[in-house]
Design an enzyme around this catalytic site. Structure first.
Site, mmCIF file in Angstrom:
data_model
loop_
_atom_site.group_PDB
_atom_site.id
_atom_site.type_symbol
_atom_site.label_atom_id
_atom_site.label_comp_id
_atom_site.label_asym_id
_atom_site.label_seq_id
_atom_site.Cartn_x
_atom_site.Cartn_y
_atom_site.Cartn_z
ATOM 1 N N SER A 41 -12.510 -42.856 33.520
ATOM 2 C CA SER A 41 -12.195 -41.842 34.508
ATOM 3 C C SER A 41 -10.993 -42.324 35.334
ATOM 4 C CB SER A 41 -13.419 -41.557 35.376
ATOM 5 O OG SER A 41 -13.303 -40.324 36.027
ATOM 6 N N HIS A 89 -18.072 -37.023 29.489
ATOM 7 C CA HIS A 89 -17.242 -37.912 30.286
ATOM 8 C C HIS A 89 -17.642 -39.379 30.103
ATOM 9 C CE1 HIS A 89 -14.269 -38.257 33.444
ATOM 10 N NE2 HIS A 89 -15.082 -38.941 34.221
ATOM 11 N N ASP A 126 -15.969 -32.958 27.877
ATOM 12 C CA ASP A 126 -15.537 -33.424 29.196
ATOM 13 C C ASP A 126 -14.364 -32.586 29.709
ATOM 14 O OD1 ASP A 126 -14.883 -34.845 31.471
ATOM 15 O OD2 ASP A 126 -13.896 -36.479 30.365
#
Length: 502
Positions: free
Chosen positions: A168, A455, A430
């Site tokens: 991320s 994700h 995601d």
């Protein structure tokens, strides 16, 4: 009264008690692998500069890090897990795909906590004046300083190759670290990383819509109808008591308060977006992991429930009960007041810090501002930019943000980033892949796109329930690492093509 926000706190979808459900980036905690006993984890502290770019500023602070040496053999590489926008979790020091790779390559593993998040406090509080030291440039310099200092402290050979890992936001940092400090970092694995800073991230809900539609097209139809019904009631300012009751609002809704209405629409959209973003990953078990996008779509297409709006309310009930909550808070003022808290002791400190970064560097605002949009039209971009000024001061306006986003993109190159030996990994489910590298554009890099995963899914420990394409993706990452760890800095393998796993 309790209320809840799902915030960008390290790739995690946290149940914290702040104003609304807000879906951001984040990396959750991994399940511990069943086949390996966890090693004791000790906190260490690295003396770090407060300002790396002002030689006259002598202030320092102590940055928290952890180490796992159980697989290390002399001459092995050094793996560096980059901390993200929440307190560093010790579970990652013993678990996750990177630890599995460490066992294969005899690596020593370091995990470094990000400045202003977690237990390391660079300043006396998180006031707006102090948050000037919270930026990607300072964080990357922290990593560089740490690598140089750690080599001396642990007598790491100058020949040892460093591999950066992140997911991320920290996945973005991993790629940017390789680009900015190539003499220190040999290669990087960048998972679910948004490389393109963008204020109006309208693509986010489009990916959510696509994921829901792939399972059941009727699910999206029912969500859209529910939002249209909700909007009609609010616009007419009639039957508000019905909304208060059906959605178990903590406070009566004032239909004329546009910001409260926006928070309500965002909260209800977040019921779906959060589940899609983290659908069926292998995070540390919790109640919400038992809920999948299939669970919610089955409710939305349940013909025994009278209307789309009541189905929408039933989904909200399921999410409230899964988090042991009795009512839905949507009050804008509650969110702003929480984000204004500058104390390190605030349980929502990470929310304040991350929101500051979105207001100065990234944007990333998930908008929904068209009448025909699945989730309605109550989330225009100015709703988010106005909040920046209310929380941090009037100078933090849309113009300052626009300049900050431009600066981020030209500093790091957005999707035209120039670097080598980085593998970018994204999942099709995601929503953040819309801002990431899903196709190889530069030489000597690789992009892996995994159909059906969410994700940061590739970062979690391997499990028997993993999709076959996820297992193949992890093996491909290992193959790239094998290649990159056996070549010298001046002899790279050929340009890599995008690898897609269906």
């Amino acid at each position: 009264m309790r209320f809840i926000i799902y915030a960008l706190l390290g790739c995690v979808w946290w149940d914290v008690t702040t104003g609304a459900r807000r879906i951001k980036l984040g990396l959750g905690e991994p399940n511990s692998p069943e086949t390996r006993n966890a090693q004791p984890v000790v906190d260490y502290w690295f003396q770090q500069k407060l300002d790396h770019f002002n030689a006259t500023d002598k202030r320092t602070w102590k940055q928290r890090y952890q180490i796992n040496e159980q697989f290390y053999k002399s001459g092995g590489p050094v793996f560096l897990m980059i901390g993200g926008e929440d307190k560093m979790s010790s579970k990652w020091t013993n678990s996750g795909a990177w630890i599995e790779y460490a066992g294969e390559f005899n690596a020593v593993c370091f995990q470094l906590e990000h400045r202003f998040y977690g237990d390391g406090h660079p300043t006396e509080d998180a006031s707006t004046a102090n948050l000037v030291y919270l930026s990607t440039e300072q964080a990357l310099a922290d990593l560089a300083e740490f690598m140089v200092g750690t080599k001396a402290t642990y007598n790491i050979s100058p020949e040892s190759k460093w591999i950066a890992f992140g997911g991320s936001y920290s996945g973005s940092l991993a790629a940017w670290l390789r680009m900015k400090y190539p003499h220190l970092v040999h290669a990087a694995v960048s998972s679910s990383a948004p490389l393109l800073a963008k204020i109006d991230f309208h693509e986010y809900y489009k990916v959510v819509e696509g994921a829901l539609s792939t399972y059941k097209p009727a699910c999206v139809t029912q969500i859209k109808l529910a939002n249209q019904m909700l909007n009609a009631i609010i616009e007419s300012d009639k039957e508000i008591k019905y909304i208060n009751k059906k959605f178990k609002l903590c406070d009566p809704l004032n239909a004329k308060n546009n910001k409260d209405v926006s928070i309500l629409f965002e909260t209800l959209a977040g019921n779906f977006a959060g589940i899609v973003q983290y659908n069926k990953d292998n995070r540390l078990s919790n109640r919400t992991n038992e809920i999948t996008l299939e669970t919610l779509c089955d409710i939305m297409t349940n013909e025994s429930i009278a209307s789309p709006l009541e189905k929408y309310a039933a989904v909200n009930d399921r999410m409230l009960s899964s988090n042991n909550l009795t009512c839905t808070d949507y009050v804008y003022e509650n969110t702003v007041n929480i984000l204004k808290n500058i104390s390190w002791e605030s349980p929502y400190a990470s929310s304040r810090q991350w929101t500051y970064q979105t207001c100065t560097e990234f944007g990333f605002y998930q908008t929904s501002n068209q009448d025909e949009h699945v989730f309605g039209s109550k989330l225009p971009v100015n709703f988010f930019t106005d909040m920046c000024a209310e929380v941090y001061g009037e100078k933090f306006d849309a113009d300052l943000l626009a300049k900050g986003v431009d600066r981020t993109n030209w500093t790091y190159g957005e999707l035209n980033i120039k670097e080598t030996r980085v593998v970018y990994v994204h999942g099709s489910v995601d929503p953040w892949h819309a801002l990431g590298m899903t196709r190889t554009k530069t030489v000597k890099t690789a992009a892996i796109f995994i159909v059906g995963t969410a994700h940061c899914a590739n970062m979690y420990p391997s499990a028997t329930t993993d999709l076959p394409q996820l297992t193949k993706a992890r093996a491909t990452i290992k193959a790239f690492l094998t290649d990159w760890l056996t070549i010298s800095d001046d002899l790279d393998s050929a340009n890599q093509e995008t690898v897609r796993f269906d």
